[in-house]
Write a protein that holds these residues in place. Structure first.
Motif, mmCIF file in Angstrom:
data_model
loop_
_atom_site.group_PDB
_atom_site.id
_atom_site.type_symbol
_atom_site.label_atom_id
_atom_site.label_comp_id
_atom_site.label_asym_id
_atom_site.label_seq_id
_atom_site.Cartn_x
_atom_site.Cartn_y
_atom_site.Cartn_z
ATOM 1 N N UNK A 180 1.084 22.423 45.750
ATOM 2 C CA UNK A 180 0.574 21.672 44.603
ATOM 3 C C UNK A 180 0.200 22.609 43.460
ATOM 4 N N UNK A 181 -0.467 23.709 43.795
ATOM 5 C CA UNK A 181 -0.867 24.688 42.778
ATOM 6 C C UNK A 181 0.353 25.258 42.076
ATOM 7 N N UNK A 182 1.331 25.625 42.877
ATOM 8 C CA UNK A 182 2.559 26.200 42.324
ATOM 9 C C UNK A 182 3.242 25.222 41.375
ATOM 10 N N UNK A 183 3.345 23.961 41.803
ATOM 11 C CA UNK A 183 4.022 22.970 40.975
ATOM 12 C C UNK A 183 3.255 22.721 39.677
ATOM 13 N N UNK A 184 1.925 22.639 39.805
ATOM 14 C CA UNK A 184 1.107 22.465 38.598
ATOM 15 C C UNK A 184 1.275 23.629 37.647
ATOM 16 N N UNK A 185 1.389 24.815 38.228
ATOM 17 C CA UNK A 185 1.583 26.007 37.403
ATOM 18 C C UNK A 185 2.913 25.932 36.643
ATOM 19 N N UNK A 199 10.563 22.335 9.808
ATOM 20 C CA UNK A 199 10.863 21.147 9.008
ATOM 21 C C UNK A 199 10.178 21.212 7.654
ATOM 22 N N UNK A 200 8.910 21.653 7.633
ATOM 23 C CA UNK A 200 8.219 21.710 6.340
ATOM 24 C C UNK A 200 8.876 22.741 5.434
ATOM 25 N N UNK A 201 9.476 23.761 6.057
ATOM 26 C CA UNK A 201 10.137 24.756 5.222
ATOM 27 C C UNK A 201 11.598 24.408 5.017
ATOM 28 N N UNK A 202 12.001 23.217 5.498
ATOM 29 C CA UNK A 202 13.385 22.783 5.344
ATOM 30 C C UNK A 202 14.364 23.666 6.108
ATOM 31 N N UNK A 203 13.866 24.344 7.134
ATOM 32 C CA UNK A 203 14.745 25.163 7.965
ATOM 33 C C UNK A 203 15.301 24.311 9.098
ATOM 34 N N UNK A 204 16.439 24.714 9.651
ATOM 35 C CA UNK A 204 16.987 23.941 10.766
ATOM 36 C C UNK A 204 16.089 24.038 11.993
ATOM 37 N N UNK A 205 16.082 22.987 12.798
ATOM 38 C CA UNK A 205 15.227 22.965 13.988
ATOM 39 C C UNK A 205 16.068 23.125 15.251
ATOM 40 N N UNK A 206 15.422 23.566 16.311
ATOM 41 C CA UNK A 206 16.083 23.668 17.615
ATOM 42 C C UNK A 206 15.834 22.382 18.385
ATOM 43 N N UNK A 207 16.709 22.027 19.334
ATOM 44 C CA UNK A 207 16.478 20.804 20.110
ATOM 45 C C UNK A 207 15.176 20.901 20.893
ATOM 46 N N UNK A 208 14.468 19.779 21.064
ATOM 47 C CA UNK A 208 13.198 19.846 21.780
ATOM 48 C C UNK A 208 13.460 20.038 23.276
ATOM 49 N N UNK A 209 12.446 20.570 23.956
ATOM 50 C CA UNK A 209 12.596 20.890 25.377
ATOM 51 C C UNK A 209 11.961 19.804 26.228
ATOM 52 N N UNK A 234 2.607 23.410 33.855
ATOM 53 C CA UNK A 234 1.871 23.948 32.707
ATOM 54 C C UNK A 234 2.771 24.865 31.884
ATOM 55 N N UNK A 235 3.540 25.699 32.576
ATOM 56 C CA UNK A 235 4.400 26.644 31.885
ATOM 57 C C UNK A 235 5.412 25.896 31.014
ATOM 58 N N UNK A 236 6.024 24.854 31.617
ATOM 59 C CA UNK A 236 7.038 24.096 30.879
ATOM 60 C C UNK A 236 6.404 23.341 29.700
ATOM 61 N N UNK A 237 5.221 22.766 29.929
ATOM 62 C CA UNK A 237 4.519 22.053 28.857
ATOM 63 C C UNK A 237 4.228 22.990 27.686
ATOM 64 N N UNK A 269 12.094 22.169 35.472
ATOM 65 C CA UNK A 269 13.379 21.917 36.132
ATOM 66 C C UNK A 269 13.539 22.914 37.267
ATOM 67 N N UNK A 270 13.393 22.412 38.497
ATOM 68 C CA UNK A 270 13.600 23.286 39.653
ATOM 69 C C UNK A 270 15.055 23.170 40.066
ATOM 70 N N UNK A 271 15.569 24.221 40.673
ATOM 71 C CA UNK A 271 16.939 24.115 41.176
ATOM 72 C C UNK A 271 16.916 23.143 42.361
ATOM 73 N N UNK A 272 18.082 22.525 42.621
ATOM 74 C CA UNK A 272 18.142 21.514 43.686
ATOM 75 C C UNK A 272 17.688 22.095 45.015
ATOM 76 N N UNK A 273 18.114 23.345 45.261
ATOM 77 C CA UNK A 273 17.802 23.974 46.541
ATOM 78 C C UNK A 273 16.285 24.150 46.685
#
Lengths: 237, 102
Positions: free
Chosen positions: A149-154, A174-184, A157-160, A189-193
Motif C-alpha cells: 500500500x505504501x509503495x502504491x501510494x508513493x 498558454x499565457x505566454x502564447x507558447x505551445x503546450x505539451x499534452x497533459x499527463x 504521489x509521484x505521478x500526481x 502506470x505500472x507494467x502489466x507484469x
C-alpha cells in the motif's frame, strides 16, 4: 546565404521590430531547415526559397501586442494561489505515506518479535508462545499488505506531482502564447507484469492475514479458556 | 498577383487544410507553396497571425527520441472563420469571373 546568416538576419530584424516570442518564431524556421536538409536540399537553396529574411521580419510586426494583459495577470495569480493549496495537499500526502510506512514497519516488528519470542523493552505483553506464533503470521502478512500500500501510494504521489507540474507549466505556456505539451494521466502506470505480481501478493497476504488472525484468536481463546484472554493474562494491570 | 493579396489566400488555404486535420508548420508550408507561388517562409507569419487571432492553437507532441513537434489545430472560432471566409471566397470568385468575361 547559409542557414546561420538567414536566422541571424531574421532574429536581428525581429528584435529591431520589437516582435515578441522570437524564439518561437525562429523554431519554425529551424525546423524548416531540418526537414529540407533531410530531403537533400542545400542551405543555399532552402534560404532562397524561404524568401528575404528582412521582408519576413516585417510580416510579424502587426501581430504583436494584442494580448490582454489583464487575463495574463489573472491566470498567473490563479495558478500561484492554486500552487499554495496544492502544496499543502502534497505535504499531507507525504505525511500519509510516512504514516503508512511506519505502520507497516510496526506490524513487521510486532510479527517478528512474536515469532522469535522476543519482547524488546518488555513492550510485548505475555502470550503463550504458540499462540503468539500464529498471530505473528497475521502481523507479518499485514505488514506485507501495508508495505505494498505504501509503495502504491508513493507511486501515485509521484505521478500526481508530475501531472500537476505539467499542468502548471502548460498554464504558463498558454499565457505566454507558447505551445503546450499534452497533459499527463494522474494514475501511475505500472507494467502489466509488475501489477500482476503486486496483485497476487496482495491477495495472498490478505487471505493469510484473515485466516491466521481468526485462527490466532481461536487458538488463544481455547488456550486461555476465555473470550477475553487479555484478562486471563492480566495485560492491563 | 501581388504578394500582399496572396497573404489572404495563404490564410484561407491554411484554414482549409487545418479544417481537415492537424498539421505541423512545415507540412503546411510544403502543401501551400505547391499550390500558390510564394516564398516558403511566408506561411509562418500567417500562422502566427491566425494564432494571435485565436483561430488556431498549437500543441507539442513528444516525438520518439527526436525533439517535440509543434502541431497546429483549428479552434472553434477558427472553424467559424473558415466557413465565413469560404463563402466570401466563393462569392468573390463568382463575381470576379463575371467581370473577367470577354
Amino acid at each position: 546565404m547559409d542557414r546561420y546568416m538567414f536566422i541571424d538576419i531574421l532574429r536581428e530584424n525581429l528584435e529591431k521590430n520589437k516582435v515578441t516570442e522570437i524564439d518561437d518564431i525562429i523554431f519554425e524556421y529551424e525546423e524548416h531547415y531540418n526537414y529540407k536538409l533531410e530531403d537533400g536540399y542545400s542551405e543555399e537553396e532552402i534560404s532562397k526559397k524561404l524568401g528575404d529574411p528582412l521582408f519576413l521580419a516585417t510580416q510579424y510586426i502587426e501581430n504583436t501586442n494584442k494580448e490582454q494583459p489583464n487575463k495574463k495577470f489573472i491566470n498567473i495569480t490563479g495558478i500561484i494561489s492554486l500552487d499554495i493549496f496544492v502544496l499543502l495537499f502534497f505535504i499531507t500526502f507525504y505525511a500519509w505515506i510516512a504514516v503508512l510506512f511506519v505502520f507497516s514497519t510496526a506490524s513487521l516488528s510486532i510479527g517478528l518479535s512474536l515469532f522469535l519470542n522476543l519482547s524488546p523493552y518488555n513492550l510485548i505483553p505475555y502470550l503463550p508462545y504458540w499462540n503468539g506464533a500464529v498471530l505473528s503470521i497475521s502481523f507479518i502478512s499485514l505488514a506485507l499488505l501495508s508495505y505494498i500500500g505504501t509503495y502504491y501510494n508513493y507511486l501515485y504521489l509521484k505521478q500526481l506531482l508530475k501531472s500537476y507540474f505539467r499542468f502548471h507549466n502548460n498554464v504558463f505556456a498558454k499565457t505566454k502564447n507558447n505551445p503546450t505539451l499534452p497533459s499527463l494521466p494522474i494514475h501511475p502506470k505500472l507494467s502489466k507484469k509488475t501489477s500482476r505480481k503486486l496483485r497476487s501478493i496482495v491477495l495472498f497476504s490478505l487471505n493469510v492475514f484473515a485466516i491466521s488472525f481468526i485462527l490466532g484468536y481461536l487458538v488463544i481463546t481455547i488456550t486461555a479458556k476465555s473470550f477475553e484472554f487479555w484478562h486471563v493474562y492480566n495485560w492491563f494491570i | 498577383m501581388k504578394s500582399q493579396n496572396k497573404r489572404g489566400l495563404i490564410e484561407l488555404c491554411a484554414l482549409a487544410l487545418l479544417n481537415k486535420g492537424d498539421y505541423y508548420g512545415y507540412d503546411l508550408s510544403v502543401i501551400i507553396s505547391k499550390k500558390i507561388d510564394i516564398a516558403d517562409g511566408t506561411i509562418y507569419p500567417v500562422l502566427r497571425k491566425l494564432k494571435n487571432d485565436g483561430f488556431v492553437k498549437t500543441y507539442l507532441t513528444e516525438g520518439q527520441g527526436g525533439p517535440p513537434r509543434k502541431y497546429y489545430q483549428l479552434t472553434k472560432s477558427g472553424k467559424e472563420e473558415y466557413k465565413l471566409e469560404k463563402s466570401n471566397w466563393n462569392m468573390l470568385v463568382k463575381n470576379i469571373s463575371v467581370l473577367l468575361e470577354d
